[in-house]
Design a protein around this motif. Structure first.
Motif, PDB file in Angstrom:
ATOM      1  N   THR A 137       0.826  -1.208   0.000  1.00  0.00           N
ATOM      2  CA  THR A 137       0.000   0.000   0.000  1.00  0.00           C
ATOM      3  C   THR A 137       0.862   1.261   0.000  1.00  0.00           C
ATOM      4  OG1 THR A 137      -0.142  -0.175   2.413  1.00  0.00           O
ATOM      5  CG2 THR A 137      -1.948  -1.102   1.139  1.00  0.00           C
ATOM      6  N   GLU A 138       2.075   1.183   0.570  1.00  0.00           N
ATOM      7  CA  GLU A 138       2.948   2.350   0.627  1.00  0.00           C
ATOM      8  C   GLU A 138       3.513   2.710  -0.738  1.00  0.00           C
ATOM      9  OE1 GLU A 138       5.935   1.499   3.507  1.00  0.00           O
ATOM     10  OE2 GLU A 138       4.695   2.163   5.195  1.00  0.00           O
ATOM     11  N   GLU A 139       3.509   1.768  -1.671  1.00  0.00           N
ATOM     12  CA  GLU A 139       4.061   2.025  -2.998  1.00  0.00           C
ATOM     13  C   GLU A 139       3.083   2.766  -3.904  1.00  0.00           C
ATOM     14  OE1 GLU A 139       7.106  -1.693  -3.598  1.00  0.00           O
ATOM     15  OE2 GLU A 139       4.964  -2.091  -3.874  1.00  0.00           O
ATOM     16  N   PHE A 140       1.810   2.711  -3.566  1.00  0.00           N
ATOM     17  CA  PHE A 140       0.800   3.347  -4.405  1.00  0.00           C
ATOM     18  C   PHE A 140       0.798   4.863  -4.205  1.00  0.00           C
ATOM     19  CE2 PHE A 140      -0.864  -0.817  -5.064  1.00  0.00           C
ATOM     20  CZ  PHE A 140      -1.614  -0.743  -6.230  1.00  0.00           C
ATOM     21  N   PRO A 141       0.454   5.619  -5.251  1.00  0.00           N
ATOM     22  CA  PRO A 141       0.263   7.054  -5.078  1.00  0.00           C
ATOM     23  C   PRO A 141      -1.069   7.332  -4.391  1.00  0.00           C
ATOM     24  CG  PRO A 141      -0.278   6.438  -7.321  1.00  0.00           C
ATOM     25  CD  PRO A 141       0.221   5.188  -6.644  1.00  0.00           C
ATOM     26  N   VAL A 142      -1.233   8.569  -3.940  1.00  0.00           N
ATOM     27  CA  VAL A 142      -2.480   8.994  -3.294  1.00  0.00           C
ATOM     28  C   VAL A 142      -3.064  10.141  -4.102  1.00  0.00           C
ATOM     29  CG1 VAL A 142      -3.534   9.918  -1.207  1.00  0.00           C
ATOM     30  CG2 VAL A 142      -1.641   8.300  -1.026  1.00  0.00           C
ATOM     31  N   CYS A 143      -4.323   9.993  -4.522  1.00  0.00           N
ATOM     32  CA  CYS A 143      -5.011  11.026  -5.307  1.00  0.00           C
ATOM     33  C   CYS A 143      -6.033  11.746  -4.439  1.00  0.00           C
ATOM     34  CB  CYS A 143      -5.731  10.400  -6.502  1.00  0.00           C
ATOM     35  SG  CYS A 143      -4.632   9.820  -7.810  1.00  0.00           S
ATOM     36  N   PHE A 144      -6.069  13.068  -4.562  1.00  0.00           N
ATOM     37  CA  PHE A 144      -7.111  13.846  -3.881  1.00  0.00           C
ATOM     38  C   PHE A 144      -7.599  14.963  -4.816  1.00  0.00           C
ATOM     39  CE2 PHE A 144      -8.768  17.330  -1.360  1.00  0.00           C
ATOM     40  CZ  PHE A 144      -9.683  16.671  -0.570  1.00  0.00           C
ATOM     41  N   PRO A 145      -8.891  14.888  -5.196  1.00  0.00           N
ATOM     42  CA  PRO A 145      -9.854  13.832  -4.884  1.00  0.00           C
ATOM     43  C   PRO A 145      -9.536  12.568  -5.668  1.00  0.00           C
ATOM     44  CG  PRO A 145     -10.813  15.403  -6.409  1.00  0.00           C
ATOM     45  CD  PRO A 145      -9.475  15.978  -6.018  1.00  0.00           C
ATOM     46  N   ASN A 146     -10.115  11.450  -5.256  1.00  0.00           N
ATOM     47  CA  ASN A 146      -9.847  10.162  -5.889  1.00  0.00           C
ATOM     48  C   ASN A 146     -11.049   9.760  -6.737  1.00  0.00           C
ATOM     49  OD1 ASN A 146      -8.661   7.747  -6.555  1.00  0.00           O
ATOM     50  ND2 ASN A 146      -9.161   6.729  -4.651  1.00  0.00           N
ATOM     51  N   GLY A 147     -10.828   9.616  -8.057  1.00  0.00           N
ATOM     52  CA  GLY A 147     -11.904   9.230  -8.949  1.00  0.00           C
ATOM     53  C   GLY A 147     -12.719  10.422  -9.408  1.00  0.00           C
ATOM     54  N   PRO A 148     -13.920  10.180  -9.949  1.00  0.00           N
ATOM     55  CA  PRO A 148     -14.778  11.278 -10.427  1.00  0.00           C
ATOM     56  C   PRO A 148     -15.086  12.257  -9.308  1.00  0.00           C
ATOM     57  CG  PRO A 148     -15.617   9.140 -11.150  1.00  0.00           C
ATOM     58  CD  PRO A 148     -14.535   8.854 -10.164  1.00  0.00           C
ATOM     59  N   ALA A 149     -15.107  13.563  -9.648  1.00  0.00           N
ATOM     60  CA  ALA A 149     -15.317  14.572  -8.606  1.00  0.00           C
ATOM     61  C   ALA A 149     -15.912  15.840  -9.205  1.00  0.00           C
ATOM     62  CB  ALA A 149     -14.003  14.904  -7.901  1.00  0.00           C
TER      63      ALA A 149
END
Length: 311
Positions: A137-149
């Protein structure tokens, strides 16, 4: 057997199993993974597909690499197989899926899908393979917002990594083409990793941004990614602002509304003050007049009358 047909100048190859499907050659299986980026503690489904397959004459078998050899995949509380699934009747395309739940790093490896003749000999007809990689899980990026928004014009979008060993990269396609309008900003206090941010513009309406987690050694950014979008942008108000609709920075009433209330209130207070002063003055004057006509005072007309003498 196979038959080649020409449709609009193109060669099309059809699998036809005549007279008996069991006598046909089964195509080499292909193995696909969903999701493409499985993560620890998550689930993954490996699907094996092969044309020329006859469920009465053939069967799917799964193996996985272990210590430089292959062992059979045995169903248990985490691993299960789906029934054979007919995808295309014309080419006798069938598939079977292997689902693994609660993934761990130990599940990584090469998985082999083997088509076996369903007879006492168990002859192997063909096979195909796919590699399973379980990501932390630490290797994944973090999106904000995540997905449609749905976001307002001027809001901030963020693509970040959790660990310092990985770098965020943003593209508006699935290819690793960087967007120059995403700016590197310092991470929050006590956070590790790096982040890129962008201020939303009206032109971003309908756009999807792909946030990749890259390493200096791995140029295949698409291996780990998340999505921001598609975005629906709410633009700034364009209606002309009048004094009656101008609001102060602090919570409260509009300036125009406050002005409309204050001026009449001042006039009303002034009018009440004048009226009160007038009535106080009249009352005071009336009181003074009454004291001049007390019981010890003589009537002026009587004085004049008694002071007249006749000669």
């Amino acid at each position: 057997m196979g038959i080649i047909s020409i449709i609009s100048g193109c060669f099309v190859f059809f699998w036809l199993c005549l007279p008996s499907p069991s006598e046909c050659q089964v195509s080499q299986p292909t193995v696909s993974s969903f999701p493409v980026q499985p993560v620890e503690n998550g689930n993954v489904t490996l699907t094996c597909s092969a044309a020329g397959f006859d469920p009465n004459a053939h069967m799917f078998t799964w193996l996985r690499s272990y210590n430089s050899s292959y062992v059979n995949v045995i169903p248990d509380h985490r691993m299960s197989f789906s029934p054979d699934n007919l995808i295309n009747e014309m080419v006798k395309l069938y598939s079977q899926s292997l689902t693994i739940t609660n993934l761990t790093k130990s599940d990584e490896g090469l998985y082999l899908c083997v088509i076996v003749a369903n007879n006492t000999a168990g002859t192997i007809l063909t096979n195909g393979q796919g590699r399973l990689t379980v990501n932390s899980t630490e290797e994944f990026p973090v999106c904000f917002p995540n997905g449609p928004a749905v976001v307002n014009e001027g809001n901030i979008l963020t693509c970040s990594t959790v660990i310092d060993e990985r770098t965020p990269v943003v593209s508006d396609t699935k290819e690793p083409v960087e967007r120059p309008d995403w700016v590197k900003t310092p991470p929050a206090v006590n956070d590790s990793g790096s982040r890129l941010q962008k201020s939303v513009k009206v032109a971003d309406d309908g756009v999807t941004f792909f946030c990749f987690s890259a390493t200096p050694e791995n140029q295949n950014w698409t291996s780990l990614s998340c999505k921001i979008g598609p975005l629906t942008i709410i633009p700034y108000p364009t209606t002309k602002i009048t004094p009656s609709t101008v609001f102060t920075d602090e919570p409260g009433l509009a300036v125009g509304v406050i002005t409309g209330i204050t001026i009449p209130l001042i006039l009303l207070v002034g009018l009440v003050t004048i009226l009160v002063s007038y009535f106080v003055y009249r009352r005071k004057r009336t009181s003074n007049t009454t004291s001049d006509k007390g019981p010890n005072q003589q009537n002026p007309s009587h004085i004049y009358a008694t002071s007249i003498r006749v000669y």
